[in-house]
Design a protein around this motif. Structure first.
Motif, short mmCIF file in Angstrom:
data_model
loop_
_atom_site.label_atom_id
_atom_site.label_comp_id
_atom_site.label_asym_id
_atom_site.label_seq_id
_atom_site.Cartn_x
_atom_site.Cartn_y
_atom_site.Cartn_z
N LEU A 88 -0.60 20.72 -13.05
CA LEU A 88 -2.04 20.94 -13.03
C LEU A 88 -2.56 20.71 -11.63
O LEU A 88 -2.16 19.75 -10.97
CB LEU A 88 -2.71 19.98 -14.02
CG LEU A 88 -4.20 20.06 -14.23
CD1 LEU A 88 -4.58 21.40 -14.86
CD2 LEU A 88 -4.67 18.92 -15.13
N SER A 89 -3.43 21.60 -11.16
CA SER A 89 -4.09 21.41 -9.88
C SER A 89 -5.55 21.78 -10.06
O SER A 89 -5.97 22.19 -11.14
CB SER A 89 -3.45 22.29 -8.79
OG SER A 89 -3.85 23.63 -8.93
N SER A 90 -6.33 21.67 -9.01
CA SER A 90 -7.75 21.99 -9.12
C SER A 90 -7.98 23.49 -9.30
O SER A 90 -9.03 23.90 -9.77
CB SER A 90 -8.50 21.49 -7.89
OG SER A 90 -8.00 22.12 -6.73
N GLU A 91 -6.99 24.32 -8.95
CA GLU A 91 -7.17 25.77 -9.05
C GLU A 91 -6.40 26.42 -10.19
O GLU A 91 -6.62 27.59 -10.49
CB GLU A 91 -6.75 26.44 -7.74
CG GLU A 91 -7.68 26.09 -6.61
CD GLU A 91 -7.31 26.84 -5.34
OE1 GLU A 91 -6.15 27.27 -5.21
OE2 GLU A 91 -8.19 26.97 -4.50
N GLY A 92 -5.46 25.68 -10.84
CA GLY A 92 -4.70 26.32 -11.90
C GLY A 92 -3.71 25.39 -12.57
O GLY A 92 -3.71 24.19 -12.33
N ALA A 93 -2.88 26.00 -13.42
CA ALA A 93 -1.92 25.22 -14.19
C ALA A 93 -0.68 26.06 -14.45
O ALA A 93 -0.73 27.30 -14.46
CB ALA A 93 -2.54 24.79 -15.51
N LEU A 94 0.43 25.38 -14.67
CA LEU A 94 1.66 26.02 -15.10
C LEU A 94 1.85 25.61 -16.56
O LEU A 94 1.86 24.42 -16.88
CB LEU A 94 2.85 25.54 -14.27
CG LEU A 94 4.23 25.96 -14.76
CD1 LEU A 94 4.40 27.48 -14.72
CD2 LEU A 94 5.31 25.30 -13.93
N VAL A 95 1.95 26.62 -17.44
CA VAL A 95 2.11 26.35 -18.86
C VAL A 95 3.40 26.98 -19.35
O VAL A 95 3.93 27.90 -18.73
CB VAL A 95 0.91 26.88 -19.68
CG1 VAL A 95 -0.36 26.15 -19.32
CG2 VAL A 95 0.75 28.37 -19.54
#
Length: 133
Positions: A37-44
């Protein structure tokens, strides 16, 4: 998007996690594992992920963020948020790291020696008087 070059060109720090989350699109909720998780997106990661470019709502606990699927590769997908998360929102959903092994620093306790043990110690000391120097 090629994942190998993406990790080298990151502007924001990603926090590696392993938590449950969900993607909501077209009135359905798709359970996924949140990998980072980051401020701009996520890896799911999950089964039957939406196609690249699909609009969705990312949910993790009380966090709901609109986003789109940036890329899909096998069971993993990148979610790009439409607006940046501020650090306070982000840190609420990233657990503090824990030590993998809890160190147990203890001094060995002194025990009372029996008379027989003291006799062995005394005999050893008289045989090798410079061993304790």
């Amino acid at each position: 998007m090629d994942q190998s070059s993406a990790s080298q060109n990151r502007k924001n720090r990603r926090s590696n996690v392993l938590m449950s989350a969900s993607l909501e699109l077209s009135g359905t909720s798709l359970p996924v594992k949140l990998r980072n998780l980051s401020s701009e997106g996520a890896l799911v990661e999950g089964e039957k992920l939406p196609v690249e470019g699909a609009s969705l709502l990312f949910r993790k606990g009380d966090l709901s963020v609109a986003g789109t699927i940036a890329w899909v590769k096998g069971r993993q997908a990148g979610v790009s948020f439409t607006q940046r998360l501020d650090p306070e929102q982000l840190l609420r959903h990233v657990p503090a790291p824990r030590a993998r092994v809890t160190p147990a620093f203890r001094r060995p306790g002194l025990t009372k020696f029996t008379d027989e043990d003291q006799g062995y110690g005394g005999a050893w000391h008289w045989r090798f008087p410079h061993a304790t120097d």
